[in-house]
Design a protein around this motif. Structure first.
Motif, PDB file in Angstrom:
ATOM      1  N   ALA A 109       0.833  -1.206   0.000  1.00  0.00           N
ATOM      2  CA  ALA A 109       0.000   0.000   0.000  1.00  0.00           C
ATOM      3  C   ALA A 109       0.870   1.259   0.000  1.00  0.00           C
ATOM      4  O   ALA A 109       0.581   2.222  -0.713  1.00  0.00           O
ATOM      5  CB  ALA A 109      -0.936  -0.005   1.210  1.00  0.00           C
ATOM      6  N   ARG A 110       1.941   1.252   0.787  1.00  0.00           N
ATOM      7  CA  ARG A 110       2.858   2.409   0.800  1.00  0.00           C
ATOM      8  C   ARG A 110       3.504   2.620  -0.558  1.00  0.00           C
ATOM      9  O   ARG A 110       3.630   3.745  -1.032  1.00  0.00           O
ATOM     10  CB  ARG A 110       3.961   2.209   1.842  1.00  0.00           C
ATOM     11  N   ARG A 111       3.909   1.519  -1.181  1.00  0.00           N
ATOM     12  CA  ARG A 111       4.601   1.601  -2.475  1.00  0.00           C
ATOM     13  C   ARG A 111       3.668   2.074  -3.585  1.00  0.00           C
ATOM     14  O   ARG A 111       4.051   2.878  -4.427  1.00  0.00           O
ATOM     15  CB  ARG A 111       5.188   0.224  -2.810  1.00  0.00           C
ATOM     16  N   THR A 112       2.434   1.577  -3.581  1.00  0.00           N
ATOM     17  CA  THR A 112       1.495   1.888  -4.664  1.00  0.00           C
ATOM     18  C   THR A 112       0.596   3.083  -4.365  1.00  0.00           C
ATOM     19  O   THR A 112       0.010   3.647  -5.278  1.00  0.00           O
ATOM     20  CB  THR A 112       0.595   0.679  -4.956  1.00  0.00           C
ATOM     21  N   GLY A 113       0.470   3.435  -3.075  1.00  0.00           N
ATOM     22  CA  GLY A 113      -0.440   4.507  -2.697  1.00  0.00           C
ATOM     23  C   GLY A 113      -1.881   4.056  -2.619  1.00  0.00           C
ATOM     24  O   GLY A 113      -2.790   4.877  -2.482  1.00  0.00           O
ATOM     25  N   ASP A 114      -2.092   2.745  -2.694  1.00  0.00           N
ATOM     26  CA  ASP A 114      -3.451   2.202  -2.588  1.00  0.00           C
ATOM     27  C   ASP A 114      -3.899   2.146  -1.138  1.00  0.00           C
ATOM     28  O   ASP A 114      -3.096   2.269  -0.214  1.00  0.00           O
ATOM     29  CB  ASP A 114      -3.505   0.790  -3.169  1.00  0.00           C
ATOM     30  N   THR A 115      -5.181   1.893  -0.953  1.00  0.00           N
ATOM     31  CA  THR A 115      -5.743   1.694   0.378  1.00  0.00           C
ATOM     32  C   THR A 115      -5.177   0.416   0.987  1.00  0.00           C
ATOM     33  O   THR A 115      -5.047  -0.597   0.310  1.00  0.00           O
ATOM     34  CB  THR A 115      -7.275   1.591   0.285  1.00  0.00           C
ATOM     35  N   PHE A 116      -4.854   0.480   2.267  1.00  0.00           N
ATOM     36  CA  PHE A 116      -4.443  -0.697   3.017  1.00  0.00           C
ATOM     37  C   PHE A 116      -5.686  -1.287   3.647  1.00  0.00           C
ATOM     38  O   PHE A 116      -6.448  -0.578   4.315  1.00  0.00           O
ATOM     39  CB  PHE A 116      -3.434  -0.303   4.100  1.00  0.00           C
ATOM     40  N   GLU A 117      -5.920  -2.572   3.417  1.00  0.00           N
ATOM     41  CA  GLU A 117      -7.053  -3.244   4.043  1.00  0.00           C
ATOM     42  C   GLU A 117      -6.627  -4.663   4.389  1.00  0.00           C
ATOM     43  O   GLU A 117      -6.071  -5.376   3.554  1.00  0.00           O
ATOM     44  CB  GLU A 117      -8.262  -3.270   3.115  1.00  0.00           C
ATOM     45  N   MET A 118      -6.896  -5.060   5.630  1.00  0.00           N
ATOM     46  CA  MET A 118      -6.401  -6.350   6.102  1.00  0.00           C
ATOM     47  C   MET A 118      -7.290  -6.860   7.215  1.00  0.00           C
ATOM     48  O   MET A 118      -7.724  -6.086   8.059  1.00  0.00           O
ATOM     49  CB  MET A 118      -4.977  -6.148   6.628  1.00  0.00           C
ATOM     50  N   GLU A 119      -7.558  -8.160   7.196  1.00  0.00           N
ATOM     51  CA  GLU A 119      -8.170  -8.819   8.343  1.00  0.00           C
ATOM     52  C   GLU A 119      -7.049  -9.562   9.049  1.00  0.00           C
ATOM     53  O   GLU A 119      -6.372 -10.392   8.446  1.00  0.00           O
ATOM     54  CB  GLU A 119      -9.255  -9.802   7.897  1.00  0.00           C
TER      55      GLU A 119
END
Length: 78
Positions: free
Chosen positions: A18-28
């Protein structure tokens, strides 16, 4: 140290992606409580970017306790 050892590597990898791509981080994943028990949480974080540079300057996130849902799903599968 608060993320369950079985979930730690996947969590770190997902956040780095997510940091590298700038996407949303989502995790269970499971998070340890103050009592030492682990509960399942859905964690989601959105990057906040500098308007001038587009660089990520902060992450805004929330964690939702989904432990009871995960247990109910496991019981239904059984």
């Amino acid at each position: 140290s608060f993320v369950h050892p079985d979930d730690s590597a996947a969590t770190v990898a997902a956040f780095e992606r997510a940091r590298r791509t700038g996407d949303t981080f989502e995790m269970e994943h499971r998070i340890r409580s103050a009592s030492g028990d682990y509960r399942w949480f859905l964690v989601r974080a959105q990057p906040f970017r500098d308007a001038a540079t587009g660089e990520i300057v902060q992450w805004f996130g929330a964690s939702v306790d989904i432990h009871d849902r995960k247990e109910a799903e496991a019981a239904l599968r059984e």
